[in-house]
Design an enzyme around this catalytic site. Structure first.
Site, PDB file in Angstrom:
ATOM      1  N   SER A  82       2.290   7.675   2.564  1.00  0.00           N
ATOM      2  CA  SER A  82       1.329   8.736   2.856  1.00  0.00           C
ATOM      3  C   SER A  82       0.424   8.262   3.994  1.00  0.00           C
ATOM      4  O   SER A  82      -0.229   7.223   3.872  1.00  0.00           O
ATOM      5  CB  SER A  82       0.471   9.049   1.624  1.00  0.00           C
ATOM      6  OG  SER A  82       1.272   9.567   0.590  1.00  0.00           O
ATOM      7  N   TYR A  92       0.830  -1.212   0.000  1.00  0.00           N
ATOM      8  CA  TYR A  92       0.000   0.000   0.000  1.00  0.00           C
ATOM      9  C   TYR A  92       0.864   1.262   0.000  1.00  0.00           C
ATOM     10  O   TYR A  92       1.980   1.270   0.516  1.00  0.00           O
ATOM     11  CB  TYR A  92      -0.913   0.013   1.228  1.00  0.00           C
ATOM     12  CG  TYR A  92      -1.771  -1.227   1.357  1.00  0.00           C
ATOM     13  CD1 TYR A  92      -2.924  -1.382   0.598  1.00  0.00           C
ATOM     14  CD2 TYR A  92      -1.402  -2.255   2.222  1.00  0.00           C
ATOM     15  CE1 TYR A  92      -3.704  -2.533   0.698  1.00  0.00           C
ATOM     16  CE2 TYR A  92      -2.173  -3.407   2.329  1.00  0.00           C
ATOM     17  CZ  TYR A  92      -3.320  -3.543   1.570  1.00  0.00           C
ATOM     18  OH  TYR A  92      -4.082  -4.684   1.661  1.00  0.00           O
ATOM     19  N   ASP A  93       0.307   2.310  -0.566  1.00  0.00           N
ATOM     20  CA  ASP A  93       0.969   3.620  -0.568  1.00  0.00           C
ATOM     21  C   ASP A  93       0.317   4.594   0.410  1.00  0.00           C
ATOM     22  O   ASP A  93       0.974   5.524   0.886  1.00  0.00           O
ATOM     23  CB  ASP A  93       0.915   4.239  -1.974  1.00  0.00           C
ATOM     24  CG  ASP A  93       1.692   3.440  -2.990  1.00  0.00           C
ATOM     25  OD1 ASP A  93       2.708   2.818  -2.607  1.00  0.00           O
ATOM     26  OD2 ASP A  93       1.283   3.421  -4.171  1.00  0.00           O
ATOM     27  N   HIS A  94      -0.962   4.370   0.718  1.00  0.00           N
ATOM     28  CA  HIS A  94      -1.732   5.306   1.535  1.00  0.00           C
ATOM     29  C   HIS A  94      -2.352   4.569   2.722  1.00  0.00           C
ATOM     30  O   HIS A  94      -3.124   3.622   2.528  1.00  0.00           O
ATOM     31  CB  HIS A  94      -2.818   5.978   0.693  1.00  0.00           C
ATOM     32  CG  HIS A  94      -2.312   6.542  -0.604  1.00  0.00           C
ATOM     33  ND1 HIS A  94      -1.621   7.735  -0.676  1.00  0.00           N
ATOM     34  CD2 HIS A  94      -2.380   6.059  -1.882  1.00  0.00           C
ATOM     35  CE1 HIS A  94      -1.294   7.972  -1.931  1.00  0.00           C
ATOM     36  NE2 HIS A  94      -1.739   6.977  -2.680  1.00  0.00           N
ATOM     37  N   LYS A 129      -4.446   0.809  -3.482  1.00  0.00           N
ATOM     38  CA  LYS A 129      -3.233   1.196  -2.761  1.00  0.00           C
ATOM     39  C   LYS A 129      -3.545   1.876  -1.427  1.00  0.00           C
ATOM     40  O   LYS A 129      -2.651   2.429  -0.787  1.00  0.00           O
ATOM     41  CB  LYS A 129      -2.390   2.134  -3.630  1.00  0.00           C
ATOM     42  CG  LYS A 129      -1.801   1.464  -4.869  1.00  0.00           C
ATOM     43  CD  LYS A 129      -0.819   0.360  -4.486  1.00  0.00           C
ATOM     44  CE  LYS A 129      -0.152  -0.237  -5.704  1.00  0.00           C
ATOM     45  NZ  LYS A 129       0.830  -1.297  -5.322  1.00  0.00           N
TER      46      LYS A 129
END
Length: 281
Positions: free
Chosen positions: A49, A15-17, A232
């Protein structure tokens, strides 16, 4: 079948967020949760993030920013989404001008910041008793066009009557906080959802929910931060009825932590992507 993970580091590359609830994840009952705090710090250090999403409408974003700063969590004000702020954004987007605030100062501050006037229920905190004559004498402000409910430790019957009369004359009913309770040590304290439910019962009107589990919050987060891939994004929380249900309503993965209102035994029966006892080891 949910996946049991030992730490958020196990799925960090997927994941990015990362969207964090705060009560029950980063702190509980006024005490900070070390694994939650360290988990957030680790994700930020790795360049992820991180957003903070809470149904607690009693505080403004600035108040939460100061709390996070005091425990060395480095974030931006724009990454903090309290239900009071989300409510203000919704009302602004839909051109509401003045609200009767059945919550407390956090809602007033966020609405005022976006140019929305309020009449605050705190004005009626000493009006404890309502007779038929007193009820008939209550005249809501003509320019109030919406009612906002939230957690309010000073809530009383006069406030309920005033809010009910506003809704009866056609005001929009918006709920900032649907949580039934807050965990304080090992006991459950009634929260803003109880006030929401009382007012819905009193008026026969369903509220429009802005806080979790409504997907409105994710829509605002994604739009403001230009996020276009929900695969994500992951939601991290302790409450199946708000945090985890929010994830399912939004179509994103979820991590249920057992540091808040949900025990390890209860977590076994919750539909969630992951279960984690300690966010960071």
């Amino acid at each position: 079948m949910s996946i049991k993970i030992k730490s958020v580091t196990e799925i960090i590359n997927k994941y990015d967020h990362f969207i964090f609830d705060m009560d029950g994840v980063i702190w509980t009952g006024g005490q900070f949760i070390e694994s939650g705090v360290n988990g957030v710090k680790h994700l930020i250090e790795k360049g992820k993030s991180v957003y903070f999403l809470t149904n607690n409408s009693t505080k403004s974003r600035q108040s939460y920013f100061e709390i996070l700063s005091n425990i060395d969590i480095k974030t931006d004000l724009d990454h903090i989404y309290s239900s009071s702020y989300l409510t203000a954004v919704y009302l602004k987007m839909n051109n509401y001008k003045k609200a009767f605030n059945l919550g407390v100062i956090g809602i007033t501050e966020e609405l005022s910041a976006l140019g929305i006037k309020t009449r605050d229920s705190e004005e009626f905190k000493d009006n404890q008793y309502v007779t038929y004559d007193i009820f008939n004498s209550i005249q809501p402000d003509e320019d109030i066009d919406c009612v906002v409910s939230g957690h309010n430790p000073q809530f009383n019957y006069y406030m309920l009557c005033y809010a009910s009369l506003c809704i009866q004359k056609g005001c929009k009913f918006v709920a900032a906080n649907p949580d039934s309770y807050i965990k304080v040590q090992n006991r459950l304290m009634p929260a803003g959802g109880c006030i929401q439910a009382i007012l819905e019962r009193a008026t026969g009107q369903k509220s429009l929910l802005v806080g979790k589990p409504s997907p409105t919050a994710l829509e605002i987060i994604m739009k403001q931060n230009k996020i276009d891939d929900k695969s994500k994004v992951v939601m991290i929380g302790d409450n199946p009825e708000t945090d985890i249900e929010f994830g399912w309503n939004c179509g994103i993965d979820t991590i249920l932590v057992t540091t808040g209102v949900t025990s390890q035994e209860q977590a076994e029966h919750v539909k969630t992507t992951y279960v984690c006892d300690h966010l960071y080891i």
